[in-house]
Design a protein around this motif. Structure first.
Motif, PDB file in Angstrom:
ATOM      1  N   SER A 139       0.800  -1.315  -0.084  1.00  0.00           N
ATOM      2  CA  SER A 139      -0.115   0.060   0.054  1.00  0.00           C
ATOM      3  C   SER A 139       0.868   1.290  -0.025  1.00  0.00           C
ATOM      4  N   ARG A 140       2.157   1.209   0.612  1.00  0.00           N
ATOM      5  CA  ARG A 140       2.944   2.254   0.441  1.00  0.00           C
ATOM      6  C   ARG A 140       3.142   2.724  -0.871  1.00  0.00           C
ATOM      7  N   VAL A 141       3.160   1.780  -1.786  1.00  0.00           N
ATOM      8  CA  VAL A 141       3.523   1.927  -3.157  1.00  0.00           C
ATOM      9  C   VAL A 141       2.646   3.146  -3.651  1.00  0.00           C
ATOM     10  N   ASP A 142       1.543   2.823  -3.647  1.00  0.00           N
ATOM     11  CA  ASP A 142       0.259   3.587  -4.132  1.00  0.00           C
ATOM     12  C   ASP A 142       0.346   5.148  -3.168  1.00  0.00           C
ATOM     13  N   GLU A 143       0.698   5.154  -2.086  1.00  0.00           N
ATOM     14  CA  GLU A 143       0.843   6.304  -1.286  1.00  0.00           C
ATOM     15  C   GLU A 143       1.738   7.036  -2.050  1.00  0.00           C
ATOM     16  N   VAL A 144       3.184   6.684  -2.263  1.00  0.00           N
ATOM     17  CA  VAL A 144       4.100   7.584  -2.658  1.00  0.00           C
ATOM     18  C   VAL A 144       3.936   8.073  -4.134  1.00  0.00           C
ATOM     19  N   LEU A 145       3.239   6.878  -4.812  1.00  0.00           N
ATOM     20  CA  LEU A 145       2.868   7.277  -6.327  1.00  0.00           C
ATOM     21  C   LEU A 145       1.928   8.585  -6.524  1.00  0.00           C
ATOM     22  N   ARG A 146       0.994   8.525  -5.352  1.00  0.00           N
ATOM     23  CA  ARG A 146       0.033   9.978  -5.234  1.00  0.00           C
ATOM     24  C   ARG A 146       0.817  11.056  -4.933  1.00  0.00           C
ATOM     25  N   LEU A 147       1.934  10.850  -3.951  1.00  0.00           N
ATOM     26  CA  LEU A 147       2.477  11.946  -3.280  1.00  0.00           C
ATOM     27  C   LEU A 147       3.377  12.799  -4.455  1.00  0.00           C
ATOM     28  N   VAL A 148       4.048  11.727  -5.369  1.00  0.00           N
ATOM     29  CA  VAL A 148       4.685  12.424  -6.578  1.00  0.00           C
ATOM     30  C   VAL A 148       3.974  12.858  -7.624  1.00  0.00           C
ATOM     31  N   GLU A 149       2.627  12.580  -7.671  1.00  0.00           N
ATOM     32  CA  GLU A 149       1.688  12.596  -8.913  1.00  0.00           C
ATOM     33  C   GLU A 149       1.919  11.855  -9.899  1.00  0.00           C
ATOM     34  N   LEU A 150       2.273  10.605  -9.830  1.00  0.00           N
ATOM     35  CA  LEU A 150       2.652   9.689 -10.897  1.00  0.00           C
ATOM     36  C   LEU A 150       1.650   8.765 -10.851  1.00  0.00           C
ATOM     37  N   ASP A 151       0.641   8.613 -10.086  1.00  0.00           N
ATOM     38  CA  ASP A 151      -0.362   7.593  -9.944  1.00  0.00           C
ATOM     39  C   ASP A 151      -0.918   7.234 -11.377  1.00  0.00           C
ATOM     40  N   GLN A 152      -1.177   8.289 -12.009  1.00  0.00           N
ATOM     41  CA  GLN A 152      -1.823   7.934 -13.460  1.00  0.00           C
ATOM     42  C   GLN A 152      -0.870   7.404 -14.297  1.00  0.00           C
ATOM     43  N   ALA A 153       0.446   7.480 -14.292  1.00  0.00           N
ATOM     44  CA  ALA A 153       1.101   6.569 -15.341  1.00  0.00           C
ATOM     45  C   ALA A 153       1.906   5.519 -14.740  1.00  0.00           C
ATOM     46  N   ALA A 154       1.548   5.097 -13.481  1.00  0.00           N
ATOM     47  CA  ALA A 154       2.260   4.123 -12.622  1.00  0.00           C
ATOM     48  C   ALA A 154       2.307   2.900 -13.583  1.00  0.00           C
ATOM     49  N   ASP A 155       1.269   2.425 -14.136  1.00  0.00           N
ATOM     50  CA  ASP A 155       1.485   0.944 -14.950  1.00  0.00           C
ATOM     51  C   ASP A 155       2.163   1.106 -16.314  1.00  0.00           C
ATOM     52  N   ARG A 156       2.695   2.268 -16.842  1.00  0.00           N
ATOM     53  CA  ARG A 156       3.301   2.492 -17.795  1.00  0.00           C
ATOM     54  C   ARG A 156       4.695   1.848 -17.840  1.00  0.00           C
ATOM     55  N   ARG A 157       5.272   1.490 -18.810  1.00  0.00           N
ATOM     56  CA  ARG A 157       6.930   0.939 -18.774  1.00  0.00           C
ATOM     57  C   ARG A 157       7.469   2.206 -18.375  1.00  0.00           C
ATOM     58  N   ALA A 158       8.626   2.039 -17.563  1.00  0.00           N
ATOM     59  CA  ALA A 158       9.501   3.243 -17.147  1.00  0.00           C
ATOM     60  C   ALA A 158      10.225   3.715 -18.448  1.00  0.00           C
ATOM     61  N   GLY A 159      10.393   3.044 -19.294  1.00  0.00           N
ATOM     62  CA  GLY A 159      11.387   3.031 -20.617  1.00  0.00           C
ATOM     63  C   GLY A 159      10.484   4.027 -21.379  1.00  0.00           C
ATOM     64  N   LYS A 160       8.915   4.284 -21.032  1.00  0.00           N
ATOM     65  CA  LYS A 160       8.193   5.199 -21.748  1.00  0.00           C
ATOM     66  C   LYS A 160       7.873   6.665 -21.084  1.00  0.00           C
ATOM     67  N   TYR A 161       8.764   6.742 -20.195  1.00  0.00           N
ATOM     68  CA  TYR A 161       8.575   7.899 -19.198  1.00  0.00           C
ATOM     69  C   TYR A 161       9.462   9.060 -19.717  1.00  0.00           C
ATOM     70  N   SER A 162       8.894  10.374 -19.606  1.00  0.00           N
ATOM     71  CA  SER A 162       9.806  11.343 -19.751  1.00  0.00           C
ATOM     72  C   SER A 162      10.905  11.446 -18.869  1.00  0.00           C
ATOM     73  N   LEU A 163      11.785  12.307 -18.891  1.00  0.00           N
ATOM     74  CA  LEU A 163      12.694  12.617 -17.973  1.00  0.00           C
ATOM     75  C   LEU A 163      12.219  12.853 -16.497  1.00  0.00           C
ATOM     76  N   GLY A 164      11.306  13.808 -16.617  1.00  0.00           N
ATOM     77  CA  GLY A 164      10.780  14.600 -15.526  1.00  0.00           C
ATOM     78  C   GLY A 164       9.948  13.311 -14.919  1.00  0.00           C
ATOM     79  N   MET A 165       9.299  12.592 -15.369  1.00  0.00           N
ATOM     80  CA  MET A 165       8.333  11.546 -14.833  1.00  0.00           C
ATOM     81  C   MET A 165       9.252  10.395 -14.000  1.00  0.00           C
TER      82      MET A 165
END
Lengths: 317, 239
Positions: free
Chosen positions: A111-137
């Motif tokens: 559950s801590r994973v979801d908490e920190v994802l929300r904290l850094v405002e990345l929860d919407q993109a959490a299930d995308r592969r990291a290779g597809k993330y922008s540098l900021g993400m």
């Protein structure tokens, strides 16, 4: 470990073959403060942080967090959150799974994973592969990883890299929030404007050596001369010249006098009967101070020997 | 240690790497069983046992699986976040070895079921003596052991060399080309290297070396590589 423990480096040195990346570096980061770890690219910031975090073995010296070496901490993830790489995530793994693996290793609940994802405002993109993330993400994913264990100490290497202006503002608020909670934050940057409004203290290094440490205000105090404005500007300049002082005119007609304090300029003008409309000490910008430091690097010890005004050590936490 | 292994297992499951190696293993096992039985028509107990030795078919694949996984940590620079959580590098390395060994064991168990499901009915149509229960046990146990040790060996080898392309090419060239050539020096020499014991354990041993002897040789090599990798990894800076 108590909240907001101090970080200390004593004689930290790292040599690679014929290159000394970090040279006898000693500094202290106050507990509960946000400290900027500054220096131009290649100054040795990342190498220093890697030694502080036990990722690189010092050639000499030691770094401690709360009085203990990183490798000796009982629960590192719950004590120190660190982000040295941009995320450090496998490009084929989703952000959420990257954090799930780290949480499992640290013995933290999922559950801590979801908490920190929300904290850094990345929860919407959490299930995308990291290779597809922008540098900021990826920066946000790295920050999320540092926060998993809700640590009292944060060590962040160039966290503003790749962030857009909104992202930098978000990061600034985020770091201030961390400090308000009583956490110790050590954040490195080679771009002063990114951290100037965020940090309490600075540690400046250049070519692997300490050139300054202290409160950020002290960095700029006294280095900018005196700003003086008079309706008889030319006469004032002549008077100052006769006293051995050089005044430079600003675009709006004021004069800047270097190497003297405001009282002395006021006394000279009064004695000559020249009226003044403004007389104020002028602070150098952080950028100017930083450039002066890192273009003409001088070790802190040498600076202290010269009695320079802002060479000194941090107060005890 | 348990939570480090759990974290490593999540890492194994959450990329396509494991899936790719599982697919390759399945294809190789099916090809080996079908070709050996349908084209080779095994008549003896030894030949029939060899036809079911799925471990021999997947040993090299699982060695590469371990090597690719270990070198991937260096290639993608994903080691630092794990080391920050587990600064004891020895424990982290052992956890990684264990995670990949367990994964390989699970994969081998599936391959055993596939092999028996496809191979046993086909062998029943062939002439010659039937396999005894002990033959099946030996082939399955050998396959499971080989798979586990091959993956562990791959992780250790990958940790030592770090470069993914080099690790894959070096493993392939050694096992398939250089090691057989050592037989020109002394025909018993390959028995004490890596490729030959892998095959021999998977097939349940043969006249040249017993199952237990080959397993011991293999275990010795795994111990050497794991120990060397652990010592080297512990002294390295994390990039």
């Amino acid at each position: 470990m108590p909240a907001g423990a101090a970080i200390e480096a004593v004689g930290l040195t790292k040599r690679y073959a014929d290159v000394t990346a970090v040279d006898d570096l000693t500094f202290r980061v106050r507990g509960g403060s946000v400290t900027g770890f500054l220096g131009p690219n290649g100054a040795g910031k990342t190498t220093t942080l890697r030694m502080v975090l036990g990722l690189a073995r010092p050639s000499a010296g030691e770094a401690t967090i709360g009085g203990r070496r990183y490798v000796d901490l009982d629960e590192p993830a719950r004590t120190v959150g660190a982000n040295l790489e941009v995320a450090g995530a496998h490009p084929g793994r989703s952000g959420r799974n990257h954090l799930r693996a780290l949480a499992a290793m640290a013995g933290l609940p999922g559950s801590r994973v979801d908490e920190v994802l929300r904290l850094v405002e990345l929860d919407q993109a959490a299930d995308r592969r990291a290779g597809k993330y922008s540098l900021g993400m990826r920066q946000r994913l790295g920050l999320a990883a540092t926060l998993l264990g809700d640590p009292a100490v944060l060590v962040l290497d160039e966290p503003a890299n790749g962030l857009d202006p909104q992202g930098i503002r978000w990061l600034r608020d985020f770091l201030r929030g961390m400090a308000r909670d009583g956490r110790t934050v050590l954040v490195s940057s080679h771009v002063l404007s990114e951290v100037a409004q965020t940090v309490d203290d600075v540690v400046v290094i250049h070519r692997g050596r300490l050139v300054q440490q202290g409160p950020v205000e002290a960095l700029t105090a006294g280095g900018g001369g005196v700003l003086v404005r008079s309706p008889r500007s030319d006469e004032l300049r002549s008077v100052l010249y006769r006293e051995g002082l050089t005044a430079t005119e600003t675009p709006d007609g004021a004069l800047v006098v270097e190497g003297v304090d405001a009282a002395r300029v006021g006394d000279i003008a009064f004695a000559a009967g020249v009226p003044l409309h403004e007389l104020s000490p002028r602070s150098a910008s952080l950028e100017e101070a930083f450039l002066a430091l890192t273009s003409d690097a001088q070790p802190a010890a040498a600076a202290a020997e010269k009695g320079e005004p802002w060479a000194g050590s941090l107060p005890e936490s | 240690m348990g939570r480090l292994v759990a974290g490593e297992l999540i890492k194994v499951r959450t990329t396509r790497t494991a899936l790719g190696f599982a697919a390759a293993s399945l294809l190789l096992v099916l090809a080996a069983v079908l070709i050996t039985i349908l084209a080779g028509h095994p008549q003896t107990v030894a030949d029939k046992r060899d036809a079911l030795s799925f471990g021999a078919a997947i040993a090299l694949v699982l060695l590469l699986f371990g090597a690719v996984a270990a070198t991937g940590e260096f290639r993608h620079r994903t080691l630092a976040p794990a080391v920050l959580i587990a600064p004891d590098r020895l424990r982290l390395f052992i956890a990684r070895v264990a995670a990949y060994a367990v994964t390989a064991l699970a994969l081998a168990a599936v391959m055993a079921l596939v092999t028996l499901a496809v191979g046993v009915p086909l062998l029943a149509r062939e002439n010659g003596p039937d396999l005894a229960g002990s033959d099946y046990v030996r082939v399955v146990a050998g396959g499971l052991i080989v798979a586990t040790l091959a993956a562990a060996l791959g992780v250790a080898f990958g940790t030592l060399v770090r470069n993914q392309v080099f690790a894959v090419i070096a493993a392939l060239v050694w096992v398939t080309i250089l090691e057989p050539l050592t037989g020109l020096i002394d025909d018993r020499l390959p028995n004490y290297l890596i490729g030959s014991p892998l095959t021999r354990v998977a097939q349940g041993g043969d006249a040249d070396m017993s199952f237990a002897g080959a397993a011991l040789v293999l275990l010795g090599w795994v111990a050497v590589f794991v120990l060397a990798a652990a010592l080297v990894d512990r002294r390295r800076d994390v990039e």
